[in-house]
Motif scaffolding. Structure first.
Motif, short mmCIF file in Angstrom:
data_model
loop_
_atom_site.label_atom_id
_atom_site.label_comp_id
_atom_site.label_asym_id
_atom_site.label_seq_id
_atom_site.Cartn_x
_atom_site.Cartn_y
_atom_site.Cartn_z
N LEU A 119 0.83 -1.21 0.00
CA LEU A 119 0.00 0.00 0.00
C LEU A 119 0.87 1.27 0.00
CD1 LEU A 119 -3.04 0.85 0.31
CD2 LEU A 119 -2.52 1.15 2.72
N TRP A 120 1.88 1.29 0.87
CA TRP A 120 2.68 2.51 1.03
C TRP A 120 3.58 2.74 -0.16
CZ3 TRP A 120 0.36 5.22 4.41
CH2 TRP A 120 -0.33 4.57 5.44
N ILE A 121 4.10 1.65 -0.73
CA ILE A 121 4.94 1.81 -1.92
C ILE A 121 4.10 2.38 -3.07
CG2 ILE A 121 6.31 0.59 -3.62
CD1 ILE A 121 7.82 0.50 -1.16
N LEU A 179 -5.18 6.96 -10.74
CA LEU A 179 -3.93 6.24 -11.00
C LEU A 179 -3.84 4.99 -10.12
CD1 LEU A 179 -1.49 6.48 -12.79
CD2 LEU A 179 -0.36 7.85 -11.06
N GLU A 180 -4.24 5.12 -8.87
CA GLU A 180 -4.23 3.94 -7.98
C GLU A 180 -5.16 2.88 -8.53
OE1 GLU A 180 -5.81 1.14 -5.47
OE2 GLU A 180 -7.01 2.95 -5.55
N ALA A 181 -6.36 3.28 -8.93
CA ALA A 181 -7.32 2.32 -9.45
C ALA A 181 -6.76 1.63 -10.69
CB ALA A 181 -8.64 3.02 -9.78
N THR A 182 -6.12 2.41 -11.56
CA THR A 182 -5.59 1.83 -12.79
C THR A 182 -4.45 0.86 -12.49
OG1 THR A 182 -6.16 3.89 -13.89
CG2 THR A 182 -4.74 2.39 -15.08
N PHE A 231 -5.92 -2.17 -11.11
CA PHE A 231 -6.60 -2.90 -12.17
C PHE A 231 -5.61 -3.69 -13.02
CE2 PHE A 231 -7.84 -2.93 -16.67
CZ PHE A 231 -8.93 -3.77 -16.60
N LEU A 232 -4.41 -3.14 -13.21
CA LEU A 232 -3.40 -3.84 -14.00
C LEU A 232 -2.68 -4.91 -13.18
CD1 LEU A 232 -1.88 -0.80 -15.94
CD2 LEU A 232 -3.31 -2.61 -16.88
N GLY A 233 -3.02 -4.98 -11.89
CA GLY A 233 -2.44 -6.02 -11.06
C GLY A 233 -1.11 -5.64 -10.42
N ILE A 234 -0.74 -4.35 -10.46
CA ILE A 234 0.51 -3.96 -9.81
C ILE A 234 0.28 -2.85 -8.80
CG2 ILE A 234 2.27 -4.62 -11.46
CD1 ILE A 234 1.86 -1.93 -12.74
N GLY A 235 -0.95 -2.67 -8.37
CA GLY A 235 -1.22 -1.67 -7.36
C GLY A 235 -1.33 -2.36 -6.02
N VAL A 236 -2.40 -2.04 -5.33
CA VAL A 236 -2.65 -2.65 -4.03
C VAL A 236 -2.98 -4.13 -4.25
CG1 VAL A 236 -4.10 -2.56 -2.00
CG2 VAL A 236 -3.50 -0.46 -3.20
N TRP A 286 -10.69 -0.41 -4.80
CA TRP A 286 -11.72 -0.40 -5.84
C TRP A 286 -11.17 -0.90 -7.16
CZ3 TRP A 286 -13.94 5.08 -4.42
CH2 TRP A 286 -14.59 4.98 -3.18
N GLY A 287 -9.91 -0.60 -7.41
CA GLY A 287 -9.28 -1.06 -8.65
C GLY A 287 -9.07 -2.57 -8.66
N ASN A 288 -8.56 -3.13 -7.54
CA ASN A 288 -8.28 -4.57 -7.60
C ASN A 288 -9.54 -5.42 -7.48
OD1 ASN A 288 -8.70 -5.20 -4.83
ND2 ASN A 288 -6.56 -4.92 -4.31
N ILE A 289 -10.64 -4.86 -6.97
CA ILE A 289 -11.91 -5.59 -7.02
C ILE A 289 -12.27 -5.83 -8.49
CG2 ILE A 289 -14.39 -5.49 -6.55
CD1 ILE A 289 -13.74 -3.90 -4.03
N ILE A 290 -12.11 -4.79 -9.31
CA ILE A 290 -12.41 -4.94 -10.74
C ILE A 290 -11.40 -5.88 -11.39
CG2 ILE A 290 -12.67 -3.71 -12.93
CD1 ILE A 290 -13.56 -1.29 -11.38
#
Lengths: 306, 303
Positions: free
Chosen positions: B161-163, B233-236, B239-244, B251-255
């Motif tokens: 999360l912090w990174i 940007l976080e959501a994107t 969504f691409l699998g390299i965020g949270v 919200w992004g990784n739920i999608i």
């Protein structure tokens, strides 16, 4: 003009050089140990040492950078960690698809954006004008991947008008182009609206009207051409927007361009490919901005060269 | 990507430091801004009171949350927003996801604003070699597409999360630096700053007492707009699998987790998608209204 051109080219060259320094740092210095990543966990100490020498990581830093830069200049972007092929070849093979997508996106954003901008300016405060305001806010606030999936859901799954994804025919091109162009469409709509409003206040428009020309002729012959040119000169700047967008759009629609390449590389943590795409994008942005700056004064002499 | 193009027009310098009360009062006269503030308030409250508000355990895979065939449930009486592919309650995951979005929104954007301000103000006030180097570096960073740069950084650092917050900050400080640079430059050429200097005031004192107060309104506007960019940007990235990373819901990784089933379970994409859109929209609208109020010379939408 010559002086301006030289200065502007020099600036661009410097920025490109800077870009190569940044990518060099990201590629070779920041990862804890790139050799380990290439060799894999089970590699022997000897293999690791070999790869290190092959990559030239035992050389002094400036020499490493020099090798990296001369490789770049000869079109060598390095090798993929996992696929045993040249990054430059992978990118070259996929570039045409991405370019096609960008052309489609430009067509979408200009059609939607300019039409909305003109209509909003002509009927100021009318429903198109209000719609434009809502649209431009939504286009900057909506995540592109949600728009992409929404378009797929409505037009491909429910209505069946377009294929679910893939590449090949004109029908495949429509939804990805629309998704990619939507953000720019909002921007063009706002720009077109404000330049149109400004143009419509000009004396030559009043002259045309007082000559008794019909409103439509004044609009299409006198107002729109004058408002449109400075805006179209900005297409070069869109490239930056597209370069971020294609990663998302191509991955959702299964479009075989460099965005999808980057996305696949993300899943496998294949950093040289991601870096290659980033580098190409940054160069495209620098060149796009340069072209925009050089073309604008040619199209519109009112823009002064600085 | 935010609404205004900073390079257009003369840099504007508000002449008076702002007063918070009157700004808030004027915000209340704008319906769009009020809607924006309400959305933000709802999300903030949801995030703060998440432990109380979640109707179900966000990580529990409910047996009754899947059909007999193992498909997720649509919105219904027990699970208001339906369940995801593993039978988890979507509403509860969204509420916890609000925490993720806000933490990143505030931390990442806060850092970006701090870095951007330091770079922009230093370069604008001191100019010379330091200023030139800083601004050339800013230009350089601007020529990288933000998302791709964030992807590279995220791929190198294997995010937590912090990174992720740090990565976004490293990408997003650029715009605010550019804007503050132009404003600081034109401020430091004004007579009253010249006068202070000739009276022998030190640089730090001038910056703190005379330059910074005039920049506060710009910083507030860009900080607000920046949260919108950050949330997207976080959501994107997620969504691409390299965020949270899951299981922490964002919200992004739920999608990201559920996208392949969008045709049969559209709520799993569109409800979190709507949440991202609304939050980002709220900050955009609020930022735009703030700009209109704080900075009358730079017209926003109503040009």
């Amino acid at each position: 003009m010559i002086g301006y051109l030289a200065r502007r080219l020099g600036q661009a060259a410097l920025i490109l050089l800077g870009i190569s320094v940044v990518t060099f740092v990201l590629l070779y210095l920041l990862p804890a140990d790139p050799v380990r990543q290439i060799a894999g966990r089970s590699a022997t100490a000897e293999t690791v040492e070999n790869i290190r020498r092959q990559l030239g990581l035992d050389l002094p830093l400036w020499e490493q950078y020099w090798r990296y830069l001369s490789n770049l200049l000869s079109g060598n972007l390095g090798r993929s960690y996992l696929q045993k092929s040249e990054v430059s070849e992978l990118i070259a093979a996929r570039l045409p698809a991405s370019l096609l997508l960008m052309v489609g996106a430009i067509a979408c954003e200009l059609t939607i954006g300019l039409t909305m901008g003109v209509l909003a300016a002509v009927r100021r405060g009318g429903w198109v004008d209000n719609l434009l305001m809502v649209f431009s806010f939504i286009s900057v606030s909506a995540p592109q991947f949600v728009i992409a999936i929404l378009l797929l859901y409505v037009f491909a799954v429910k209505l069946g008008w377009f294929p679910i994804g893939g590449y090949g025919t004109f029908a495949h091109l429509v939804l990805p182009s629309l998704t990619l162009g939507l953000l720019g469409a909002g921007w063009y709509a706002r720009m077109m609206r404000s330049t149109m409003l400004e143009v419509l206040r000009r004396d030559y428009i009043r002259t045309a009207q007082s000559k008794g020309l019909r409103g439509r002729i004044v609009l299409f012959r006198h107002a729109i051409p004058n408002a449109i040119l400075p805006i179209v000169a900005m297409i070069g700047i869109d490239i930056g927007m597209f370069m971020s967008g294609i990663v998302v759009v191509e991955s959702v629609f299964g479009w075989p361009g460099i965005g999808q390449l980057a996305w696949q590389a993300i899943q496998r943590v294949d950093i040289p490919i991601i870096m290659g795409v980033t580098l190409i994008s940054a160069c495209a942005i620098v060149i796009g901005n340069l072209v925009a700056d050089l073309v604008a004064p040619l199209i519109d002499p009112r823009i002064k060269l600085r | 990507m935010s609404i205004i193009v900073p390079e257009l027009g003369e840099p504007s310098v508000p002449t008076r430091p702002i007063r918070a009360q009157s700004v808030f009062g004027r915000l209340l006269h704008r319906p769009m801004a009020v809607v924006g503030m309400i959305i933000i308030a709802v999300v903030v409250l949801a995030a703060v009171f998440a432990p109380v508000l979640t109707p179900h355990d966000p990580n529990e895979q409910y047996f009754e949350g899947l059909t007999l065939e193992g498909a997720p449930l649509g919105p219904n009486g027990q699970f208001w927003f339906g369940t995801d592919l593993l039978g988890r309650d979507l509403l509860s995951r969204l509420i916890v996801g609000a925490q993720t979005s806000l933490i990143i929104g505030v931390v990442a954007n806060g850092l970006a604003v701090i870095i951007g301000s330091l770079v922009g103000i230093t370069a604008g006030y001191f100019r010379g070699i330091v200023g030139a180097v800083l601004m050339r570096f800013t230009d350089l960073m601007m020529s990288f597409p933000a998302l791709l740069l964030a992807i590279v950084l995220a791929a190198i650092f294997r995010p937590s999360l912090w990174i992720v917050a740090l990565v976004i900050a490293m990408v997003n400080w650029v715009q605010i630096a550019r804007v503050l640079y132009t404003e600081t430059r034109s401020l430091s050429e004004r007579e009253f700053i010249e006068a202070e200097r000739s009276l022998g005031a030190g640089s730090m004192l001038i910056l703190w007492r005379h330059i910074l107060p005039h920049l506060v309104s710009t910083i507030i506007v860009w900080a607000t707009l920046g949260i919108s960019t950050t949330v997207l940007l976080e959501a994107t990235l997620s969504f691409l699998g390299i965020g949270v990373r899951p299981p922490t819901p964002s919200w992004g990784n739920i999608i990201f987790e559920n996208q392949t089933y969008f045709a049969t379970a559209p709520w799993l994409v569109f409800i979190p998608g709507a949440a991202i859109l609304l939050l980002s929209l709220a900050f955009n609208v609020l930022g735009d209204a703030l700009r209109d109020i704080l900075d009358p010379t730079q017209q926003g939408r109503a040009a």
